[in-house]
Design an enzyme around this catalytic site. Structure first.
Site, PDB file in Angstrom:
ATOM      1  CG  ASP A  11      -1.714   1.209   1.405  1.00  0.00           C
ATOM      2  OD1 ASP A  11      -2.376   1.608   0.438  1.00  0.00           O
ATOM      3  OD2 ASP A  11      -1.689   1.811   2.512  1.00  0.00           O
ATOM      4  CG  LEU A  12       1.598   5.722  -1.912  1.00  0.00           C
ATOM      5  CD1 LEU A  12       3.096   5.573  -2.130  1.00  0.00           C
ATOM      6  CD2 LEU A  12       0.989   6.529  -3.061  1.00  0.00           C
ATOM      7  CG  ASP A  13      -1.976   7.396   0.239  1.00  0.00           C
ATOM      8  OD1 ASP A  13      -1.049   8.142  -0.078  1.00  0.00           O
ATOM      9  OD2 ASP A  13      -2.982   7.209  -0.477  1.00  0.00           O
ATOM     10  CB  THR A  19       0.325  10.521   1.570  1.00  0.00           C
ATOM     11  OG1 THR A  19       0.632   9.141   1.412  1.00  0.00           O
ATOM     12  CG2 THR A  19       1.310  11.363   0.789  1.00  0.00           C
ATOM     13  CE  LYS A  47      -5.022   6.197   9.037  1.00  0.00           C
ATOM     14  NZ  LYS A  47      -4.153   5.726  10.137  1.00  0.00           N
ATOM     15  N   GLY A  48      -7.673   3.845   3.137  1.00  0.00           N
ATOM     16  CA  GLY A  48      -7.760   2.799   2.125  1.00  0.00           C
ATOM     17  C   GLY A  48      -8.993   2.904   1.235  1.00  0.00           C
ATOM     18  NE  ARG A  51      -9.619  12.104  -5.274  1.00  0.00           N
ATOM     19  CZ  ARG A  51      -9.032  12.522  -6.397  1.00  0.00           C
ATOM     20  NH1 ARG A  51      -9.637  13.390  -7.184  1.00  0.00           N
ATOM     21  NH2 ARG A  51      -7.827  12.090  -6.733  1.00  0.00           N
ATOM     22  CB  SER A 118      -2.114   2.934  -4.158  1.00  0.00           C
ATOM     23  OG  SER A 118      -2.637   4.141  -3.643  1.00  0.00           O
ATOM     24  CB  ALA A 119      -7.507   3.198  -2.667  1.00  0.00           C
ATOM     25  CB  SER A 120      -4.048   7.254  -3.978  1.00  0.00           C
ATOM     26  OG  SER A 120      -3.776   8.572  -4.412  1.00  0.00           O
ATOM     27  CE  LYS A 121     -10.141   8.607  -9.697  1.00  0.00           C
ATOM     28  NZ  LYS A 121     -11.338   9.418  -9.862  1.00  0.00           N
ATOM     29  CG  ASN A 122      -3.411  12.404  -6.153  1.00  0.00           C
ATOM     30  OD1 ASN A 122      -3.330  13.166  -7.110  1.00  0.00           O
ATOM     31  ND2 ASN A 122      -4.414  12.456  -5.292  1.00  0.00           N
ATOM     32  CE  LYS A 149      -5.829  -0.870  -1.156  1.00  0.00           C
ATOM     33  NZ  LYS A 149      -4.697  -0.078  -0.636  1.00  0.00           N
ATOM     34  CD  GLU A 173      -3.768  -1.653   2.749  1.00  0.00           C
ATOM     35  OE1 GLU A 173      -3.824  -0.698   3.553  1.00  0.00           O
ATOM     36  OE2 GLU A 173      -4.112  -1.554   1.559  1.00  0.00           O
ATOM     37  CG  ASP A 174      -2.070   2.746   6.363  1.00  0.00           C
ATOM     38  OD1 ASP A 174      -2.430   2.338   5.230  1.00  0.00           O
ATOM     39  OD2 ASP A 174      -2.294   3.904   6.762  1.00  0.00           O
TER      40      ASP A 174
HETATM   41  C1  BG6 Z   1      -5.967   5.718  -0.269  1.00  0.00           C
HETATM   42  C2  BG6 Z   1      -6.014   6.491   1.024  1.00  0.00           C
HETATM   43  O1  BG6 Z   1      -4.671   5.228  -0.463  1.00  0.00           O
HETATM   44  O2  BG6 Z   1      -6.327   6.540  -1.376  1.00  0.00           O
HETATM   45  C3  BG6 Z   1      -7.379   7.149   1.193  1.00  0.00           C
HETATM   46  O3  BG6 Z   1      -5.778   5.596   2.104  1.00  0.00           O
HETATM   47  C4  BG6 Z   1      -7.699   7.997  -0.032  1.00  0.00           C
HETATM   48  O4  BG6 Z   1      -7.352   7.949   2.358  1.00  0.00           O
HETATM   49  C5  BG6 Z   1      -7.627   7.121  -1.289  1.00  0.00           C
HETATM   50  O5  BG6 Z   1      -8.999   8.564   0.066  1.00  0.00           O
HETATM   51  C6  BG6 Z   1      -7.933   7.873  -2.571  1.00  0.00           C
HETATM   52  O6  BG6 Z   1      -6.908   8.797  -2.816  1.00  0.00           O
HETATM   53  P1  BG6 Z   1      -6.950   9.919  -3.964  1.00  0.00           P
HETATM   54  O7  BG6 Z   1      -5.521  10.428  -3.959  1.00  0.00           O
HETATM   55  O8  BG6 Z   1      -7.321   9.233  -5.236  1.00  0.00           O
HETATM   56  O9  BG6 Z   1      -7.940  10.927  -3.537  1.00  0.00           O
HETATM   57 MG    MG Z   2      -2.898   3.192   3.421  1.00  0.00          MG
END
Ligand code: BG6
Ligand code: MG
Length: 226
Positions: A11-13, A19, A47-48, A51, A118-122, A149, A173-174
């Site tokens: 996992d990233l964040d 982050t 968490k996880g 958005r 990761s669940a993040s678009k960033n 997730k 994971e966290d």
């Molecule tokens: C996950 C984080 O990695 O990404 C969440 O744990 C976050 O807190 C999710 O909402 C989505 O991230 P992003 O960057 O696409 O808004």
């Molecule tokens: Mg995380």
């Protein structure tokens, strides 16, 4: 047949970099603008989580959730992401959490594949800023999954792309939802953080510097056989 770890999915964040804290601060700022307050205990649930799912959970704490249109929700999510992007603007390799580079080095030296889940678009942007992209054989971010997730898709996607059986994968994971995802993928779950949220992981440590490659591999081999 004996299993051997062939892939570790990170996992990233909150695992590779802190982050998770910036997501919390950005959501808190948006929530306050909407007259909604929430604490760190509630934040564990975010968490996880994607958005839009995070936004829905926050809006459910207030009264206006039902009356918002899809466009209005998108505007709120975009606003939060703007706050988040401001917070991560200065992120650099100095923001890699303690122990993570040593773990990635040991992982690579052992010839075990490395993926991001990761669940993040960033996520790809942040990995670049941390100068860690080269470690990764495969990256799963929010763009690749239809079910976030706690659904296992983030983790099974990485294993499928690299052609590795789930029982030979380890996920780190966290987030409680992330541990659920790893467990339901049939993989070995490693968690970093508090027992109160992460007691369902196969192996848990308190801090990232306790994520030691040899310890993880040993725990993987000593897991009770089903
Ligand atoms: C996950 C984080 O990695 O990404 C969440 O744990 C976050 O807190 C999710 O909402 C989505 O991230 P992003 O960057 O696409 O808004
Ligand atoms: Mg995380």
């Amino acid at each position: 047949m004996a299993h051997a770890p062939q892939l570790i999915i990170y996992d990233l964040d909150g695992v590779i970099t802190d982050t998770a804290e910036f997501h919390f601060l950005a959501w808190k700022k948006l929530a306050e603008e909407l007259g909604i307050t929430f604490d760190r205990q509630f934040n564990e649930q975010l968490k996880g989580i994607s958005r839009m799912d995070s936004l829905d959970r926050i809006l459910a704490l207030g009264e206006s959730a039902a009356s918002l249109s899809a466009e209005e929700k998108l505007e709120l999510a975009t606003r939060k992401n703007g706050y988040y992007l401001e917070l991560i603007e200065e992120i650099n390799p100095g923001h890699i959490l303690p122990g993570i580079e040593a773990l990635l080095d040991d992982n690579k030296q052992a010839g075990i594949k490395i993926a991001l889940g990761s669940a993040s678009k960033n996520a790809p942007h942040i990995l670049d800023k941390l100068e860690l992209s080269d470690y990764f054989d495969y990256i799963v971010d929010a763009a690749q999954v239809t079910k976030g997730k706690p659904d296992p898709e983030t983790f099974t996607n990485a294993a499928d792309a690299l052609g590795i059986a789930y029982e030979n994968c380890i996920g780190i994971e966290d987030a409680a939802a992330g541990v659920d995802a790893i467990n339901s993928a049939g993989m070995f779950s490693v968690a970093v953080g508090e027992q109160a949220h992460l007691g369902h992981a196969h192996y848990r440590v308190d801090h990232t510097q306790d994520l030691v490659f040899q310890d993880i591999i040993e725990r993987f081999h000593n897991q009770p056989k089903a």
